[in-house]
Write a protein that holds these residues in place. Structure first.
Motif, PDB file in Angstrom:
ATOM      1  N   GLU A   1       0.582  -0.852  -0.148  1.00  0.00           N
ATOM      2  CA  GLU A   1       0.049   0.249   0.086  1.00  0.00           C
ATOM      3  C   GLU A   1       0.998   1.698   0.072  1.00  0.00           C
ATOM      4  O   GLU A   1       2.051   1.108   1.023  1.00  0.00           O
ATOM      5  N   HIS A   2       1.095   1.917  -0.593  1.00  0.00           N
ATOM      6  CA  HIS A   2       1.364   3.237  -1.249  1.00  0.00           C
ATOM      7  C   HIS A   2       1.329   4.544  -1.095  1.00  0.00           C
ATOM      8  O   HIS A   2      -0.039   4.413  -1.863  1.00  0.00           O
ATOM      9  N   ASN A   3       1.322   5.270  -0.917  1.00  0.00           N
ATOM     10  CA  ASN A   3       0.519   7.085  -0.333  1.00  0.00           C
ATOM     11  C   ASN A   3       1.163   7.606  -1.534  1.00  0.00           C
ATOM     12  O   ASN A   3       1.378   7.583  -2.683  1.00  0.00           O
ATOM     13  N   GLY A   4      -0.316   7.836  -1.176  1.00  0.00           N
ATOM     14  CA  GLY A   4      -1.230   8.452  -2.918  1.00  0.00           C
ATOM     15  C   GLY A   4      -1.612   7.577  -4.071  1.00  0.00           C
ATOM     16  O   GLY A   4      -2.113   8.167  -5.014  1.00  0.00           O
ATOM     17  N   LEU A   5      -1.624   6.501  -3.859  1.00  0.00           N
ATOM     18  CA  LEU A   5      -1.758   6.024  -4.699  1.00  0.00           C
ATOM     19  C   LEU A   5      -3.440   4.842  -4.840  1.00  0.00           C
ATOM     20  O   LEU A   5      -3.765   4.605  -3.544  1.00  0.00           O
ATOM     21  N   GLY A   6      -4.404   5.388  -4.746  1.00  0.00           N
ATOM     22  CA  GLY A   6      -6.050   5.206  -4.958  1.00  0.00           C
ATOM     23  C   GLY A   6      -6.179   6.032  -3.535  1.00  0.00           C
ATOM     24  O   GLY A   6      -5.731   7.281  -3.925  1.00  0.00           O
ATOM     25  N   LYS A   7      -7.119   5.331  -2.714  1.00  0.00           N
ATOM     26  CA  LYS A   7      -7.698   6.130  -0.897  1.00  0.00           C
ATOM     27  C   LYS A   7      -6.062   5.963  -0.485  1.00  0.00           C
ATOM     28  O   LYS A   7      -6.503   6.811   0.900  1.00  0.00           O
ATOM     29  N   VAL A   8      -5.370   6.215  -0.659  1.00  0.00           N
ATOM     30  CA  VAL A   8      -4.326   5.606   0.228  1.00  0.00           C
ATOM     31  C   VAL A   8      -3.653   7.041   0.839  1.00  0.00           C
ATOM     32  O   VAL A   8      -3.220   7.803   0.131  1.00  0.00           O
ATOM     33  N   THR A   9      -3.299   7.862   1.895  1.00  0.00           N
ATOM     34  CA  THR A   9      -3.274   8.610   2.666  1.00  0.00           C
ATOM     35  C   THR A   9      -1.800   8.318   3.650  1.00  0.00           C
ATOM     36  O   THR A   9      -2.777   7.400   4.271  1.00  0.00           O
ATOM     37  N   GLY A  10      -0.834   9.543   4.494  1.00  0.00           N
ATOM     38  CA  GLY A  10      -0.742   9.426   5.342  1.00  0.00           C
ATOM     39  C   GLY A  10      -0.021   8.137   6.045  1.00  0.00           C
ATOM     40  O   GLY A  10       0.768   7.741   6.955  1.00  0.00           O
ATOM     41  N   LEU A  11       1.101   8.318   4.704  1.00  0.00           N
ATOM     42  CA  LEU A  11       2.431   6.968   4.010  1.00  0.00           C
ATOM     43  C   LEU A  11       3.320   7.808   4.013  1.00  0.00           C
ATOM     44  O   LEU A  11       4.580   6.837   4.044  1.00  0.00           O
ATOM     45  N   ASN A  12       3.891   9.224   4.475  1.00  0.00           N
ATOM     46  CA  ASN A  12       4.535   9.257   3.567  1.00  0.00           C
ATOM     47  C   ASN A  12       5.827   9.452   4.436  1.00  0.00           C
ATOM     48  O   ASN A  12       6.070   9.973   5.962  1.00  0.00           O
ATOM     49  N   GLY A  13       6.813   8.922   4.886  1.00  0.00           N
ATOM     50  CA  GLY A  13       7.787   8.937   5.769  1.00  0.00           C
ATOM     51  C   GLY A  13       7.396   7.453   6.921  1.00  0.00           C
ATOM     52  O   GLY A  13       8.057   7.699   7.636  1.00  0.00           O
TER      53      GLY A  13
END
Length: 279
Positions: A48-60
């Protein structure tokens, strides 16, 4: 093809032992593997990658924890100032993004530079340290959805709280009575009492490097409580040490026992320790 592990920063195993999850700081990702129970060998499942689809909150993405029931995954992300929440399918190990509470949004505070995350043994509370906020944020957890509700933040130098400047590691005692937080700039280990009904914290004590007999907490980076609840261990990445404390089961208070130091007494491999775990 294995993907999403650039800057791998933290790892955890599901309570059933069937899956392994890795947070990756550079890739802004969380990666899932299936685990062979006989050999321990891993097979890549997904990322699951930040900014892909609805995914957020994973930067760093910096730290990761699973709920005791194995149904939820929590990832503290330093650059997002957030904690990303995923639902876990226990049969397949696959993840589904749920939400990502963020510092300064909807009343949430304490997540600036989110660095560490821990779930209470009863699954009712989630604790996230904010290195830039000098704080530990407290959330209550919905057992059905894994969603989080902000409760409070304990902030260094406010209301008597001390020892969590540049808060990094966080751990909850096995009995759920205490939460332990280390401050990398405070060079300290802070002890909180936990309200089991609300998850809210009360500051109790701080152990500070080079105060009294305490040593080895310079650059305190992580903390763990032994499964029997009798001891607490905290590495100092500047001191190249592992500090050892005994824990009073009734109060949660700590007494310094000693430290193991790199290249002293035959100890090796402790140059800049950043994490700690107990079998």
């Amino acid at each position: 093809v294995t993907d999403g592990l650039d800057g791998a920063s933290a790892v955890t195993v599901s309570p059933d032992g069937l899956h392994v999850y890795v947070a990756s700081y550079v890739d802004d990702s969380v990666v899932a593997f299936s685990r062979d129970a006989d050999t321990g060998a891993l097979t890549w499942l997904e990322r699951e990658h930040n900014g892909l689809g609805k995914v957020t909150g994973l930067n760093g993405a910096r730290a990761i924890a699973l709920s005791p029931d194995g149904m939820s995954i929590y990832v503290a992300a330093t650059n997002s100032d957030a904690v990303a929440v995923f639902a876990r399918d226990p049969a397949t190990g696959m993840m589904k993004f749920v939400e990502a509470p963020k510092d300064g949004v909807a009343g949430v505070i304490g997540l600036g530079g989110a660095r560490g995350v821990a779930v209470s043994p009863d699954g009712a509370s989630v604790y996230v340290t904010g290195a830039n906020s000098n704080a530990v944020a407290v959330f209550s957890r919905d057992a059905l959805t894994g969603k989080l509700t902000f409760v409070e933040a304990q902030v260094d130098q406010l209301n008597g709280v001390a020892g969590i400047e540049h808060a990094r590691g966080v751990s909850v005692s096995p009995d759920g009575a205490n939460v332990y937080v280390v401050g990398g700039v405070s060079d300290a280990l802070a002890i909180f009492g936990r309200n089991p009904a609300t998850g809210a914290l009360t500051f109790l004590q701080v152990q500070i490097d080079n105060t009294g007999t305490v040593n080895g907490l310079n650059g305190a980076s992580a903390v763990v409580v032994s499964p029997d609840g009798t001891h607490v261990y905290a590495p100092g990445d500047v001191d190249d040490s592992l500090s050892i404390f005994s824990r009073d089961a009734a109060t949660g208070l700590l007494t310094y026992v000693g430290r193991d130091h790199n290249k002293v007494g035959g100890v090796l491999g402790l140059n800049g320790p950043l994490a700690v775990a107990i079998s």
